[in-house]
Enzyme design. Structure first.
Site, PDB file in Angstrom:
ATOM      1  N   HIS A  72       0.845  -1.199   0.000  1.00  0.00           N
ATOM      2  CA  HIS A  72       0.000   0.000   0.000  1.00  0.00           C
ATOM      3  C   HIS A  72       0.876   1.242   0.000  1.00  0.00           C
ATOM      4  CE1 HIS A  72      -4.193  -1.542   1.470  1.00  0.00           C
ATOM      5  NE2 HIS A  72      -3.667  -2.329   0.547  1.00  0.00           N
ATOM      6  N   TYR A 200      -9.021   5.592   7.956  1.00  0.00           N
ATOM      7  CA  TYR A 200      -9.099   5.904   9.394  1.00  0.00           C
ATOM      8  C   TYR A 200     -10.092   7.054   9.555  1.00  0.00           C
ATOM      9  CZ  TYR A 200      -4.706   3.313  10.251  1.00  0.00           C
ATOM     10  OH  TYR A 200      -3.735   2.341  10.366  1.00  0.00           O
ATOM     11  N   PRO A 292      -3.656  -0.015  18.777  1.00  0.00           N
ATOM     12  CA  PRO A 292      -3.432  -0.426  17.382  1.00  0.00           C
ATOM     13  C   PRO A 292      -3.652   0.685  16.344  1.00  0.00           C
ATOM     14  CG  PRO A 292      -5.393  -1.468  18.285  1.00  0.00           C
ATOM     15  CD  PRO A 292      -4.739  -0.762  19.404  1.00  0.00           C
ATOM     16  N   LYS A 296       1.442  -0.426  15.057  1.00  0.00           N
ATOM     17  CA  LYS A 296       2.836  -0.541  15.483  1.00  0.00           C
ATOM     18  C   LYS A 296       3.161  -1.783  16.305  1.00  0.00           C
ATOM     19  CE  LYS A 296       4.175   2.975  13.425  1.00  0.00           C
ATOM     20  NZ  LYS A 296       4.431   2.454  12.088  1.00  0.00           N
ATOM     21  N   TYR A 384       4.250   6.430  10.108  1.00  0.00           N
ATOM     22  CA  TYR A 384       3.332   5.316   9.809  1.00  0.00           C
ATOM     23  C   TYR A 384       4.073   4.173   9.096  1.00  0.00           C
ATOM     24  CZ  TYR A 384      -0.973   2.864   8.605  1.00  0.00           C
ATOM     25  OH  TYR A 384      -1.975   1.914   8.507  1.00  0.00           O
TER      26      TYR A 384
HETATM   27  P1  FAS Z   1       2.114 -12.334  21.474  1.00  0.00           P
HETATM   28  O1  FAS Z   1       1.250 -11.925  22.607  1.00  0.00           O
HETATM   29  O2  FAS Z   1       1.611 -12.350  20.086  1.00  0.00           O
HETATM   30  O3  FAS Z   1       2.782 -13.761  21.751  1.00  0.00           O
HETATM   31  C1  FAS Z   1       3.162 -14.147  23.057  1.00  0.00           C
HETATM   32  C2  FAS Z   1       3.095 -15.674  23.106  1.00  0.00           C
HETATM   33  O4  FAS Z   1       3.586 -16.107  24.386  1.00  0.00           O
HETATM   34  C3  FAS Z   1       1.661 -16.203  22.993  1.00  0.00           C
HETATM   35  O5  FAS Z   1       1.592 -17.204  22.006  1.00  0.00           O
HETATM   36  C4  FAS Z   1       1.341 -16.741  24.380  1.00  0.00           C
HETATM   37  O6  FAS Z   1       0.489 -17.858  24.343  1.00  0.00           O
HETATM   38  C5  FAS Z   1       2.733 -17.115  24.892  1.00  0.00           C
HETATM   39  N1  FAS Z   1       2.850 -17.100  26.358  1.00  0.00           N
HETATM   40  C6  FAS Z   1       2.342 -16.185  27.213  1.00  0.00           C
HETATM   41  N2  FAS Z   1       2.666 -16.498  28.487  1.00  0.00           N
HETATM   42  C7  FAS Z   1       3.396 -17.661  28.427  1.00  0.00           C
HETATM   43  C8  FAS Z   1       4.000 -18.499  29.392  1.00  0.00           C
HETATM   44  N3  FAS Z   1       3.939 -18.197  30.682  1.00  0.00           N
HETATM   45  N4  FAS Z   1       4.669 -19.613  28.968  1.00  0.00           N
HETATM   46  C9  FAS Z   1       4.763 -19.900  27.640  1.00  0.00           C
HETATM   47  N5  FAS Z   1       4.198 -19.152  26.668  1.00  0.00           N
HETATM   48  C10 FAS Z   1       3.520 -18.047  27.073  1.00  0.00           C
HETATM   49  N6  FAS Z   1      -0.922  -4.931  16.561  1.00  0.00           N
HETATM   50  C11 FAS Z   1      -1.008  -4.227  15.423  1.00  0.00           C
HETATM   51  O7  FAS Z   1       0.013  -3.754  14.919  1.00  0.00           O
HETATM   52  N7  FAS Z   1      -2.233  -4.037  14.809  1.00  0.00           N
HETATM   53  C12 FAS Z   1      -3.387  -4.581  15.335  1.00  0.00           C
HETATM   54  O8  FAS Z   1      -4.468  -4.404  14.795  1.00  0.00           O
HETATM   55  C13 FAS Z   1      -3.324  -5.334  16.518  1.00  0.00           C
HETATM   56  N8  FAS Z   1      -4.461  -5.903  17.051  1.00  0.00           N
HETATM   57  C14 FAS Z   1      -4.362  -6.602  18.227  1.00  0.00           C
HETATM   58  C15 FAS Z   1      -5.511  -7.188  18.816  1.00  0.00           C
HETATM   59  C16 FAS Z   1      -5.415  -7.899  20.036  1.00  0.00           C
HETATM   60  C17 FAS Z   1      -6.647  -8.516  20.657  1.00  0.00           C
HETATM   61  C18 FAS Z   1      -4.161  -8.019  20.675  1.00  0.00           C
HETATM   62  C19 FAS Z   1      -4.030  -8.748  22.008  1.00  0.00           C
HETATM   63  C20 FAS Z   1      -3.014  -7.448  20.087  1.00  0.00           C
HETATM   64  C21 FAS Z   1      -3.115  -6.743  18.868  1.00  0.00           C
HETATM   65  N9  FAS Z   1      -1.990  -6.176  18.249  1.00  0.00           N
HETATM   66  C22 FAS Z   1      -2.065  -5.470  17.106  1.00  0.00           C
HETATM   67  C23 FAS Z   1      -0.697  -6.312  18.839  1.00  0.00           C
HETATM   68  C24 FAS Z   1      -0.159  -7.690  18.484  1.00  0.00           C
HETATM   69  O9  FAS Z   1      -0.163  -7.838  17.095  1.00  0.00           O
HETATM   70  C25 FAS Z   1       1.203  -7.802  19.112  1.00  0.00           C
HETATM   71  O10 FAS Z   1       1.973  -6.620  18.926  1.00  0.00           O
HETATM   72  C26 FAS Z   1       1.982  -8.984  18.634  1.00  0.00           C
HETATM   73  O11 FAS Z   1       1.177 -10.133  18.785  1.00  0.00           O
HETATM   74  C27 FAS Z   1       3.255  -9.061  19.464  1.00  0.00           C
HETATM   75  O12 FAS Z   1       3.813 -10.299  19.282  1.00  0.00           O
HETATM   76  P2  FAS Z   1       4.544 -11.041  20.511  1.00  0.00           P
HETATM   77  O13 FAS Z   1       5.468 -10.081  21.157  1.00  0.00           O
HETATM   78  O14 FAS Z   1       5.077 -12.308  19.920  1.00  0.00           O
HETATM   79  O15 FAS Z   1       3.416 -11.325  21.585  1.00  0.00           O
HETATM   80  C1  PHB Z   2      -5.735  -4.393  10.779  1.00  0.00           C
HETATM   81  O1  PHB Z   2      -5.840  -4.586   9.547  1.00  0.00           O
HETATM   82  O2  PHB Z   2      -6.022  -5.261  11.636  1.00  0.00           O
HETATM   83  C2  PHB Z   2      -5.241  -3.043  11.257  1.00  0.00           C
HETATM   84  C3  PHB Z   2      -4.709  -2.160  10.337  1.00  0.00           C
HETATM   85  C4  PHB Z   2      -4.242  -0.921  10.780  1.00  0.00           C
HETATM   86  C5  PHB Z   2      -4.334  -0.595  12.130  1.00  0.00           C
HETATM   87  C6  PHB Z   2      -4.860  -1.498  13.050  1.00  0.00           C
HETATM   88  C7  PHB Z   2      -5.327  -2.736  12.612  1.00  0.00           C
HETATM   89  O3  PHB Z   2      -3.895   0.626  12.557  1.00  0.00           O
END
Ligand code: FAS
Ligand code: PHB
Length: 389
Positions: A72, A200, A292, A296, A384
């Site tokens: 994009h 947005y 989000p 980032k 961004y």
């Molecule tokens: P994660 O949380 O992805 O991974 C951590 C892992 O550790 C998990 O698999 C968990 O099961 C495991 N774990 C936890 N405790 C443990 C333990 N005690 N023992 C063993 N394993 C354990 N980011 C964006 O950029 N855009 C978005 O739209 C966006 N939407 C999101 C929506 C939600 C609901 C959430 C929660 C996050 C969102 N994020 C978004 C942020 C997300 O993408 C994170 O930045 C990303 O998953 C980070 O990756 P990790 O650091 O690997 O953490």
């Molecule tokens: C998404 O596609 O999930 C998304 C994209 C941009 C954002 C947040 C979420 O800022």
């Protein structure tokens, strides 16, 4: 059991770090609390910065992304006065890749399987011992059997609710937090995206975002009060509210359909410092959370992995510790820049409960400055698409 780098968590942080280390001949063991199916069922991020894309290519996991991802060159910002486009390409010559985090995780798993990496799922009771010593080790339960894993280093890639951050003594850690008085209700639907790029929306009724995964998979979000529950929102109610907040021309042609995923995520800004304690390093959501709005979260996890991988590679290949010694400071510098940007995007685009009409006008004026003032548009675009590593 012994390995060079023990990794807690098989999310994007843990799997990407393991992949890069294994490709550099450094052994790892990944301990994951959930099943692989559970990890792959998560619907999370959708926008990858160029730095993250480069990391995935370096890790050898970018073939499907390069085939199925969507580059994009810009996005739209919208207010009640209309929408306008921010061209990243014109502003800073860069772009982002739209490719779901779920697919990134799937690609990382496939690459780790090809390397024969050791990833233990359904692991319980992980405890980090002697992190602040030269011989750290983990204990955990797997398949009902108590186990010990000796290692040189521990990478805490276990997200916000993991054990790693809490292993650093509270008198060593400093935490910074802002909790936002609203959440995002997200919907995934097998429908055509509302537009060719993300939209947005700042609207007096609240924030909305139109995103996508591919030509037949759309991702939408609307701001909702923290008191809302997913069951409060039927699909019809969601689509009606989304259309109220989207630009009228987009709402008029938007394809709606059944939600295949619907969830509410709270919004917070959070950072813990330092990101290192002895031989324990915090990576990704274990150390920081962003709202989000700035896309980032996943991208910061990638830059943390970059800094830590380079440090560990230097330790094992060059015999120097400059990289691991500077990890926390380097990662935090980039984290705080992204923290600020995500806070700024969230504050500019959302309706706050105590917000006055004056506040709404100031938000609209800030958005129109991005539309009319090149320097404002370049600054937004540079942040961004992702600041340099
Ligand atoms: P994660 O949380 O992805 O991974 C951590 C892992 O550790 C998990 O698999 C968990 O099961 C495991 N774990 C936890 N405790 C443990 C333990 N005690 N023992 C063993 N394993 C354990 N980011 C964006 O950029 N855009 C978005 O739209 C966006 N939407 C999101 C929506 C939600 C609901 C959430 C929660 C996050 C969102 N994020 C978004 C942020 C997300 O993408 C994170 O930045 C990303 O998953 C980070 O990756 P990790 O650091 O690997 O953490
Ligand atoms: C998404 O596609 O999930 C998304 C994209 C941009 C954002 C947040 C979420 O800022």
């Amino acid at each position: 059991m012994r390995t060079q780098v023990a990794i807690i968590g098989a999310g994007p942080s843990g799997l990407l770090l393991s992949q890069l280390l294994n490709k550099a001949g450094i052994t790892t063991v990944v301990l994951e609390r959930q099943s692989r199916e559970h990890v792959l069922s998560r619907i999370r991020a959708g926008v990858l910065e160029e730095g993250c894309v480069d990391m995935l290519r370096k890790a050898g996991v970018a073939d499907r992304m390069d085939k199925e991802g969507h580059p994009h060159d810009g996005c739209y910002l919208s207010t009640e006065q209309g929408k306008f486009r921010v061209s990243f390409k014109e502003a800073c010559g860069k772009r982002v890749m739209v490719y779901g985090q779920t697919e990134v995780t799937r690609d990382l798993y496939a690459a780790q399987d090809a390397l024969g990496a050791t990833i233990l799922h359904n692991v319980e009771d992980v405890v980090i011992h002697d992190a602040n010593s030269d011989s750290p080790y983990l204990t955990f339960v797997h398949g009902g059997v108590a186990q010990r894993l000796d290692c040189d280093f521990v990478a805490g890639c276990d997200g916000f609710h993991g054990v790693s951050r809490k292993t650093i003594p509270s008198d060593v850690r400093k935490e910074y937090e802002r909790v936002y008085p609203f959440g995002w209700l997200g919907v995934l639907s097998r429908t055509a995206p509302a537009a060719e790029e993300l939209i947005y929306c700042n609207h007096p009724r609240g924030f909305a975002l139109a995103s996508m995964r591919n030509e037949r998979l759309s991702r939408y979000y609307i701001q909702v009060p923290l008191t809302d529950k997913v069951e409060d929102w039927s699909d019809d109610a969601f689509w009606a509210e989304l259309k109220r907040r989207m630009p009228p021309d987009v709402a008029a042609t938007m394809e709606t359909g059944p939600s295949i995923e619907k969830s509410i995520a709270p919004l917070r800004s959070f950072v813990t410092e330092p990101m290192r304690w002895g031989r324990l390093f915090l990576v990704g959501d274990a150390a920081h959370i962003v709202p989000p709005t700035g896309a980032k979260g996943l991208n910061l996890a990638a830059s943390d992995v970059h800094y830590l991988f380079e440090g560990l590679r230097q330790h094992y290949h060059d015999g120097t510790d400059d990289g691991i010694d500077s990890y926390s400071q380097k990662a935090l510098t980039r984290i705080w820049a992204a923290m600020r940007f995500s806070w700024w995007m969230t504050t500019m685009l959302h309706r706050f409960p105590d917000q006055s009409d004056f506040d709404q006008k100031v938000q609209e004026s800030e958005l129109h400055q991005i539309q009319r003032v090149e320097a404002a548009r370049v600054t937004m675009a540079l942040n961004y698409v992702g600041l340099p590593y």
